[in-house]
Design a protein around this motif. Structure first.
Motif, PDB file in Angstrom:
ATOM      1  N   LEU A 138       1.000  -1.008  -0.088  1.00 35.78           N
ATOM      2  CA  LEU A 138      -0.341  -0.203  -0.195  1.00 35.78           C
ATOM      3  C   LEU A 138       0.436   1.338   0.012  1.00 35.78           C
ATOM      4  O   LEU A 138       0.633   2.551  -0.645  1.00 35.78           O
ATOM      5  CB  LEU A 138      -0.982  -0.065   1.158  1.00 35.78           C
ATOM      6  N   MET A 142       0.399   4.275  -2.698  1.00 34.29           N
ATOM      7  CA  MET A 142       0.368   5.810  -2.336  1.00 34.29           C
ATOM      8  C   MET A 142       1.731   6.299  -3.330  1.00 34.29           C
ATOM      9  O   MET A 142       1.259   7.163  -3.248  1.00 34.29           O
ATOM     10  CB  MET A 142       0.098   5.427  -0.894  1.00 34.29           C
ATOM     11  N   SER A 143       2.387   5.943  -2.524  1.00 32.90           N
ATOM     12  CA  SER A 143       4.164   6.995  -3.296  1.00 32.90           C
ATOM     13  C   SER A 143       4.351   6.833  -4.675  1.00 32.90           C
ATOM     14  O   SER A 143       4.327   8.200  -5.100  1.00 32.90           O
ATOM     15  CB  SER A 143       5.442   6.560  -2.872  1.00 32.90           C
ATOM     16  N   LEU A 147       0.333  10.005  -3.364  1.00 31.16           N
ATOM     17  CA  LEU A 147      -0.635  10.614  -2.323  1.00 31.16           C
ATOM     18  C   LEU A 147      -0.381  10.478  -0.798  1.00 31.16           C
ATOM     19  O   LEU A 147      -1.027  10.801  -0.318  1.00 31.16           O
ATOM     20  CB  LEU A 147      -2.068   9.657  -2.411  1.00 31.16           C
ATOM     21  N   ILE A 148       1.253  10.518  -0.643  1.00 29.44           N
ATOM     22  CA  ILE A 148       1.530  10.793   0.954  1.00 29.44           C
ATOM     23  C   ILE A 148       1.297  11.913   1.081  1.00 29.44           C
ATOM     24  O   ILE A 148       1.279  12.358   0.167  1.00 29.44           O
ATOM     25  CB  ILE A 148       2.978  10.045   0.621  1.00 29.44           C
ATOM     26  N   GLY A 153      -4.957   9.614   0.472  1.00 28.67           N
ATOM     27  CA  GLY A 153      -3.435   8.698   0.760  1.00 28.67           C
ATOM     28  C   GLY A 153      -4.257   7.865   2.175  1.00 28.67           C
ATOM     29  O   GLY A 153      -3.576   6.425   2.311  1.00 28.67           O
ATOM     30  N   PRO A 157      -7.191   3.370   0.756  1.00 32.31           N
ATOM     31  CA  PRO A 157      -6.360   1.925   0.908  1.00 32.31           C
ATOM     32  C   PRO A 157      -7.853   1.145   2.050  1.00 32.31           C
ATOM     33  O   PRO A 157      -7.670   0.053   1.796  1.00 32.31           O
ATOM     34  CB  PRO A 157      -5.642   2.231   1.892  1.00 32.31           C
ATOM     35  N   ALA A 227       2.184   6.317   6.506  1.00 30.10           N
ATOM     36  CA  ALA A 227       1.708   7.289   5.554  1.00 30.10           C
ATOM     37  C   ALA A 227       1.738   8.963   4.771  1.00 30.10           C
ATOM     38  O   ALA A 227       1.283   9.987   4.127  1.00 30.10           O
ATOM     39  CB  ALA A 227      -0.027   7.392   5.243  1.00 30.10           C
TER      40      ALA A 227
END
Length: 289
Positions: A138, A142-143, A147-148, A153, A157, A227
């Motif tokens: 995940l 996201m990276s 979206l971090i 982000g 998930p 995150a």
């Protein structure tokens, strides 16, 4: 002249039965005390002075109630910001689960299509996968999506979960097929059937899912910690944990940590109290057909 026969008095419960019931009540009361004691200690400690927090033997009920722990915590932490971050994430995750899990549950319960049973088996298999096992994939995903340090982000998930799909599918199976077939014969489309007929009938399941999802998202610590790098995007559990591990801020902060923990617990407790009736009904009837 008519004579009425007096009804016979109900037999008194046997002494053994009364003793058994009393023992059951006693055991349940002891269990309730054991489970609620840590929460009561936390809630009462949030209003204690520093001397009472470190007193020996421990003081359960404060002799001098104070709000200093809350005011000092507000001075050192931007609690409204972190509270709002947690609220936004928890509400978005809960709404997404209610919509998507209901759609998937309806499809698996009432629609006929190739591979439906295999898809449901995949959902059951997903329930067996430990959540921590998915953290690294995940994070990489996201990276890649950049979206971090964003709300997206933190939400995407967990926008739909295998447990929610399973719960809604099991509950929707209890809806009579004849009701849906009658709506189809009257010309209703699947979208109308889903929103106007099925969803009002599964309110207890929706309440159950909303409580579980909100609770899990509100208390989620590991993923928001991974995150988010920007302190302005911290959720309340992450902010409190960061505060507790910072020796420059948390010196003598036991009372402040208790106050912060109480603030974390209260929204979930209020949600449960408001939706308790639907929650218990949903748990009692889920999976019945």
């Amino acid at each position: 002249m008519s004579l009425t026969r007096a009804s016979a008095p109900a037999p008194a419960p046997a002494p053994a039965s009364r003793l058994k019931k009393s023992l059951v009540y006693l055991l349940l009361s002891l269990g309730l005390l054991v489970f609620s004691a840590p929460f009561l200690w936390m809630a009462l400690s949030a209003f204690k002075t520093s001397s009472e927090l470190t007193a020996s033997p421990p003081v359960w009920i404060p002799t001098e109630w104070t709000l200093d722990n809350f005011s000092r915590l507000l001075d050192k932490l931007d609690l409204p910001l972190y509270f709002m971050n947690s609220l936004i994430v928890a509400v978005l995750v809960t709404v997404a689960n209610l919509v998507f899990c209901s759609m998937l549950g309806y499809a698996l319960a009432k629609l006929r299509f190739a591979g439906r049973n295999k898809l449901f088996g995949l959902v059951l298999g997903a329930l067996m996968v430990p959540g921590n096992l998915m953290l690294l994939p995940l994070f990489v995903l996201m990276s890649k999506l950049q979206l971090i340090d964003t709300y997206a982000g933190l939400v995407l998930p967990f926008a739909a979960g295998a447990f929610g799909v399973f719960l809604m599918r099991q509950f929707m199976q209890s809806i009579p097929d004849e009701l849906i077939e009658a709506a189809r014969m009257d010309g209703a489309r699947e979208w109308y059937i889903f929103w106007r007929i099925v969803m009002p009938l599964v309110k207890p399941a929706l309440a159950t899912l909303s409580i579980f999802t909100f609770l899990g998202s509100w208390n989620n610590f590991v993923w928001p910690l991974i995150a988010t790098n920007d302190p302005d995007k911290y959720t309340l559990p992450v902010a409190l944990a960061t505060f507790a591990t910072d020796p420059n801020k948390s010196a003598g902060s036991n009372g402040m940590l208790m106050a912060g923990s109480l603030l974390v617990v209260l929204p979930v407790l209020l949600l449960f109290l408001v939706m308790q009736r639907h929650f218990t009904q949903g748990i009692a009837t889920a999976g019945m057909k």
